[in-house]
Design a protein around this motif. Structure first.
Motif, short mmCIF file in Angstrom:
data_model
loop_
_atom_site.label_atom_id
_atom_site.label_comp_id
_atom_site.label_asym_id
_atom_site.label_seq_id
_atom_site.Cartn_x
_atom_site.Cartn_y
_atom_site.Cartn_z
N ILE A 1 -23.10 23.49 -16.95
CA ILE A 1 -23.57 22.66 -15.85
C ILE A 1 -22.36 22.10 -15.09
CG2 ILE A 1 -24.85 20.57 -15.24
CD1 ILE A 1 -26.54 21.02 -17.74
N LEU A 2 -22.42 22.22 -13.78
CA LEU A 2 -21.35 21.69 -12.95
C LEU A 2 -21.80 20.39 -12.32
CD1 LEU A 2 -20.18 24.95 -11.12
CD2 LEU A 2 -19.16 23.87 -13.12
N ASP A 3 -20.89 19.47 -12.25
CA ASP A 3 -21.22 18.16 -11.66
C ASP A 3 -20.03 17.69 -10.81
OD1 ASP A 3 -22.18 15.74 -10.96
OD2 ASP A 3 -21.99 14.81 -12.95
N PHE A 4 -20.20 17.72 -9.53
CA PHE A 4 -19.18 17.15 -8.65
C PHE A 4 -19.86 16.63 -7.40
CE2 PHE A 4 -19.36 21.65 -7.74
CZ PHE A 4 -19.35 21.73 -6.36
N THR A 5 -19.26 15.65 -6.81
CA THR A 5 -19.86 14.95 -5.67
C THR A 5 -19.68 15.75 -4.40
OG1 THR A 5 -19.33 12.84 -6.72
CG2 THR A 5 -19.88 12.80 -4.36
N GLN A 6 -20.78 15.94 -3.69
CA GLN A 6 -20.70 16.61 -2.39
C GLN A 6 -20.10 15.65 -1.35
OE1 GLN A 6 -21.25 19.76 -1.62
NE2 GLN A 6 -21.69 20.17 -3.78
N LYS A 7 -19.31 16.19 -0.44
CA LYS A 7 -18.58 15.36 0.52
C LYS A 7 -18.95 15.65 1.96
CE LYS A 7 -14.73 14.98 -2.71
NZ LYS A 7 -13.28 15.17 -2.97
N GLY A 8 -19.95 16.50 2.17
CA GLY A 8 -20.38 16.78 3.54
C GLY A 8 -19.32 17.51 4.35
N ASN A 9 -18.56 18.39 3.65
CA ASN A 9 -17.47 19.08 4.34
C ASN A 9 -17.44 20.57 4.04
OD1 ASN A 9 -16.70 19.07 1.67
ND2 ASN A 9 -14.59 18.40 2.04
N THR A 10 -18.56 21.14 3.56
CA THR A 10 -18.54 22.49 3.01
C THR A 10 -19.47 23.43 3.77
OG1 THR A 10 -18.11 21.56 0.82
CG2 THR A 10 -18.85 23.85 0.90
N VAL A 11 -18.97 24.67 3.96
CA VAL A 11 -19.77 25.74 4.53
C VAL A 11 -19.60 26.98 3.67
CG1 VAL A 11 -20.19 27.23 6.53
CG2 VAL A 11 -19.48 24.88 6.88
N PHE A 12 -20.73 27.57 3.27
CA PHE A 12 -20.73 28.88 2.61
C PHE A 12 -21.21 29.91 3.62
CE2 PHE A 12 -20.62 26.75 -1.51
CZ PHE A 12 -19.94 27.66 -2.31
N CYS A 13 -20.46 30.99 3.77
CA CYS A 13 -20.93 32.14 4.55
C CYS A 13 -21.03 33.32 3.61
CB CYS A 13 -19.97 32.46 5.70
SG CYS A 13 -20.42 33.94 6.63
N TYR A 14 -22.24 33.82 3.44
CA TYR A 14 -22.50 34.96 2.56
C TYR A 14 -22.68 36.22 3.41
CZ TYR A 14 -23.80 31.06 -0.49
OH TYR A 14 -23.82 29.89 -1.20
N ALA A 15 -22.12 37.32 2.94
CA ALA A 15 -22.26 38.57 3.69
C ALA A 15 -23.70 39.05 3.71
CB ALA A 15 -21.37 39.65 3.07
N THR A 16 -24.49 38.61 2.73
CA THR A 16 -25.87 39.07 2.66
C THR A 16 -26.74 38.00 2.01
OG1 THR A 16 -27.21 41.01 2.06
CG2 THR A 16 -25.70 40.16 0.38
N SER A 17 -28.03 38.23 2.00
CA SER A 17 -28.98 37.25 1.46
C SER A 17 -29.23 37.50 -0.02
CB SER A 17 -30.29 37.31 2.24
OG SER A 17 -30.08 37.00 3.60
N GLU A 18 -29.85 36.53 -0.64
CA GLU A 18 -30.13 36.61 -2.08
C GLU A 18 -30.96 37.85 -2.40
OE1 GLU A 18 -32.13 33.85 -5.63
OE2 GLU A 18 -32.03 33.14 -3.55
N GLY A 19 -30.51 38.58 -3.43
CA GLY A 19 -31.22 39.78 -3.85
C GLY A 19 -30.88 41.02 -3.06
N MET A 20 -29.92 40.93 -2.14
CA MET A 20 -29.56 42.09 -1.31
C MET A 20 -28.12 42.52 -1.58
SD MET A 20 -31.26 41.08 2.38
CE MET A 20 -31.10 42.75 3.02
N TYR A 21 -27.85 43.78 -1.20
CA TYR A 21 -26.49 44.32 -1.30
C TYR A 21 -25.71 44.01 -0.03
CZ TYR A 21 -27.95 47.17 -5.34
OH TYR A 21 -28.40 47.58 -6.56
N ALA A 22 -24.39 44.14 -0.16
CA ALA A 22 -23.51 44.14 1.01
C ALA A 22 -22.82 45.49 1.07
CB ALA A 22 -22.47 43.02 0.91
#
Length: 830
Positions: free
Chosen positions: A569-590
């Protein structure tokens, strides 16, 4: 631009230039980086800006975005230019239009199809000229490849056309024609090998008439003296002006004295070239007062003083009458302003540069800048630079005072106005204290399919982020330990108000909402324990409290084939400064194509734009959504908790109050990118001299260039690198020859990060000698020379070492994950 003029292309005219093949783009980049002034990247920008409004760049933008790449390690202004134009939407048709103006035929061969030659203008059918006049025959034609020309002259002796040596331009000129130049001419044009691709112009007859009277032709220009007999033939001159030569007696002024501006100490020459019955008398006046009289058509005053300023005039007299010249205003200044500052308008947050160029004989000039008549403290250079203009009070009138110290004389430049465009809907831009990017590409997998795109994608992304003034760390084929250590070292470059970007391209998968990055040496049947968790990368990057954290994951988001143990389990405070860019959607290939991954193929079009990061990634999604063959395979996904969504990767770095920390980060980054110094190596046994040079495209890949500078006793010789330590790899089984004169080879060394000790290389020489019978000996080898390159590039960081208690994989505490869900995309072969 004619919309149908450039439609005969190999690619769709409206295709974005960033989608063109990599080989074409590399050749274009090399051509623009190394071309002459009329055909380089600056010339390309000039043509593009003149013909398309949306490709306009100010002088400041050109120098800041592209010009400074010349001085950077591995800098390529042309690559930055191409990426910027692609980001602004340049199409193949527009690129061809620009390249056509630059006549870059080698590059256009990739883009334009064959076009037959069409002669637009034939040479004049008959030309009559006098001896010593100029012959000029011209044929105008279009076609692609561009027409090649060869002029011919008909020979009465052979009764056939004879090729004129060196006459291979569309225009054939003879500066001083002789009677022997009379004859019949024609031009051959071709743009291919077949007979159907050869054309001939119409015949052109040139008749040169002998001129019985010729004298020296002395050209009229302001800097030379002109005697009366400069005219080749006064009789011809009078006849051309409908004057009876027998009655021509009055003075006639051919050239009037001209207005001029001089600097103190220069030489003044005023000419009044005239015809008429001799003797001619020239009376000069200054400010309507007699200044001098002579039979010369000029006055010459060396070492002019300020008192020589005034209005000059000449009256030409003879026994038949007189003629008055035009007035000539002469200005003598102690300080000459060569160029004045220019009025400019900049965008809110932009930069402005005012320059003043001046000279004064024997003086080292000083400068003072003023705004609205008030002196600007400390601004004492010939250039005034204003950065990050967000204060509307900076608008106003700027002038420079140029001072000659010895006499304390000064002169003001023309005023220049600064205006700042302000958009009330756009808030002030953000100013990070630094920007850093870690880019990792894994492709040489042992137990997974090998990939093609990661190397090219990391190189492309490196160039983009360098263009955005990021400190870039680019690495290929890292083990799990090396990836963790790289993230840990990279995070040391982060800090408050710093932007951090992590990009990964390679195999990967998603389990329970978390993404895992697969190292190339992962065992068969790997689980999450063998991989790097992207969320732990985020966790480590967040510790220094950066202003912006971006993770771009170019991996698949399918479940792993082998079940994994339950993750911690990971526990860290979110800081409102994060962006994830994924090449594809969940369950799909790239996926990847032959050149790039699909994500980078689209993303490179937008990253250079000065727009909010969320907007950039939204443009990415929209663009892929327009292409069915791609969005049916992979759909990018963006997740963001940005509280300041207008933050942009193009935000300018602010050094104010942060210089010390910025310099510390710079030194730390430079330490991991130190290349070996160029070396000259003597080979005494062969009396040879070898030069070693070093280049790098990635932070863990070293190119060694070996050049034979002196052959010594050998007839032929080639130098190359051999006997490498087992931890370092190379793909070159044989030396790669990149030049034969001089003989030069290139050896690429991979995996610098695996070095546990200094890098020793062996310089090997393969050579031949001349035998007594004059023949070359069989190949001989010399391999006694060893060179210590120490720990180049990232080897100095020793990424193969775990980072102890700071290594993310070995923290003992359990964490509860309560934050931003992330996922990503792997690169599968299409």
């Amino acid at each position: 631009m004619d919309p149908h003029q450039y439609r005969n292309l190999f690619y769709k005219p409206d295709m974005n230039i960033c989608d063109l093949p990599a080989k074409l783009m590399l050749d274009l980049r090399e051509s623009l980086d190394t071309g002459p002034e009329t055909k380089n990247w600056r010339a390309l920008l000039n043509i593009a800006s003149k013909n398309f409004d949306h490709y306009n760049f100010s002088y400041q933008e050109v120098e800041e975005k592209f010009g400074n790449r010349i001085h950077q390690q591995n800098g390529s202004p042309a690559r930055s230019v191409i990426l910027e134009l692609g980001a602004r939407g340049m199409t193949v048709e527009e690129l061809v239009f620009v390249l056509d103006h630059l006549k870059l035929e080698k590059i256009l061969m990739y883009l334009k199809k064959y076009e037959k030659i069409k002669i637009l203008c034939q040479p004049a059918e008959t030309t009559y000229i006098k001896e010593n006049d100029k012959v000029c025959l011209e044929v105008e034609a279009v076609g692609f490849p561009y027409p090649r020309y060869q002029w011919f002259k008909f020979s009465d002796i052979s009764e056939s056309y004879t090729e004129i040596n060196g006459a291979n331009l569309s225009v054939y000129k003879v500066d001083k024609a002789k009677v022997s130049d009379s004859g019949t001419y024609c031009c051959r044009l071709h743009n291919g090998q077949g007979d159907s691709q050869v054309h001939f112009s119409e015949e052109a007859v040139v008749i040169v008439e002998k001129n019985p009277v010729t004298t020296d032709d002395r050209a009229v220009n302001h800097d030379r003296l002109h005697p009366i007999d400069r005219c080749k033939n006064q009789t011809d001159f009078y006849r051309q002006h409908d004057i009876d030569p027998e009655k021509a007696r009055l003075p006639y002024i051919l050239e009037h004295p001209r207005c001029t501006q001089l600097t103190l100490g220069d030489t003044l020459v005023l000419n009044c070239v005239s015809l008429g019955q001799v003797p001619l008398v020239y009376e000069w006046y200054k400010d309507r007062r007699p200044y001098g009289q002579s039979h010369d058509s000029f006055i010459k005053i060396p070492g002019v003083l300020l008192s020589h300023s005034g209005v000059y005039k000449c009256i030409v007299r003879n026994t038949f009458g007189e003629q008055h010249s035009d007035d000539a205003i002469v200005t003598v200044t102690e300080i000459e302003i060569i160029s004045n500052p220019k009025t400019c308008t900049v965008e809110f947050g932009g930069n402005a540069v005012f320059t003043c160029e001046a000279r004064c004989r024997g003086e080292q000039l000083r400068y003072k800048w003023f705004k609205d008549g008030v002196e600007l403290p400390g601004e004492t250079k010939c250039e005034l630079r204003l950065y990050n203009l967000q204060d509307m009070d900076k608008q106003g009138v700027y002038q420079c005072s140029v001072i000659a110290p010895s006499s304390h004389r000064q002169r003001l430049t023309n005023p220049a106005t600064l205006s700042i465009k302000y958009n009330p809907l756009r808030p002030p831009e953000f100013n990070p204290t630094d920007k850093v990017a870690l880019l990792i590409g894994n492709y040489d997998y042992i137990h997974e399919s090998k990939l093609k795109a990661p190397k090219a994608d990391v190189l492309t992304m490196s160039e983009i982020f360098r263009s955005l003034d990021f400190k870039v760390v680019s690495l290929l084929n890292l083990t799990k330990t090396e990836m963790l250590s790289a993230v840990d070292e990279f995070s040391e470059l982060l800090g408050r108000e710093v932007y951090g970007v992590f990009y990964f391209c390679g195999h990967g998968f998603e389990e329970d909402g978390r993404c895992y990055l697969v190292p190339p040496d992962a065992r068969a049947g790997y689980t999450i324990d063998d991989c790097v968790c992207a969320e732990k990368v985020l966790q480590r990057m967040q510790k220094p409290d950066p202003a912006l954290t971006v993770l771009i994951l170019d991996i698949c988001r399918i479940r792993n084939r082998v079940p994994s143990p339950k993750p911690e389990i990971l526990d860290f405070t979110q800081k409102g400064n994060t962006v994830f860019c994924y090449a594809t959607s969940e369950g799909m290939y790239a996926y990847e194509n032959s050149e790039n991954g699909i994500l980078v193929q689209y993303l490179q079009r937008f990253l250079l734009q000065h727009k909010g990061l969320v907007e950039i990634f939204s443009q990415l999604q929209e663009d892929i959504g327009k292409e069915p063959k791609h969005y049916k395979l992979q759909i990018p996904e963006v997740r963001s908790n940005l509280l300041e969504p207008r933050r942009s990767l193009a935000d300018r770095i602010s050094f104010k109050g942060n210089t010390v920390m910025y310099n510390k980060r710079t030194l730390k980054w430079l330490r991991a990118h130190q290349k070996p110094e160029k070396q000259l190596i003597e080979i005494p046994d062969l009396l040879m001299l070898i030069e070693l040079e070093f280049q790098s495209e990635f932070s863990n890949v070293l190119h060694v260039i070996t050049t034979v500078k002196r052959n010594g006793v050998t007839a032929k010789a080639i130098g190359y690198i051999g006997h490498l330590p087992s931890s370092v790899s190379t793909l070159d089984e044989q030396p790669k020859i990149i030049s034969t004169n001089p003989m030069r080879t290139k050896t690429t060394l991979y995996d610098m990060q695996k070095l546990t000790d200094d890098l020793w290389i062996s310089v090997q020489i393969r050579y031949n000698k001349v035998l007594d019978n004059g023949q070359l000996s069989p190949d001989l080898c010399h391999d006694k020379t060893r060179v210590n390159l120490k720990l180049p590039l990232v080897a100095v960081l020793m990424l193969w070492k775990l980072r102890g208690s700071e290594a993310m994989e070995h923290e003992e505490n359990d964490y509860k994950y309560t934050g931003l869900s992330s996922a990503s995309s792997m690169t599968n072969s299409m």
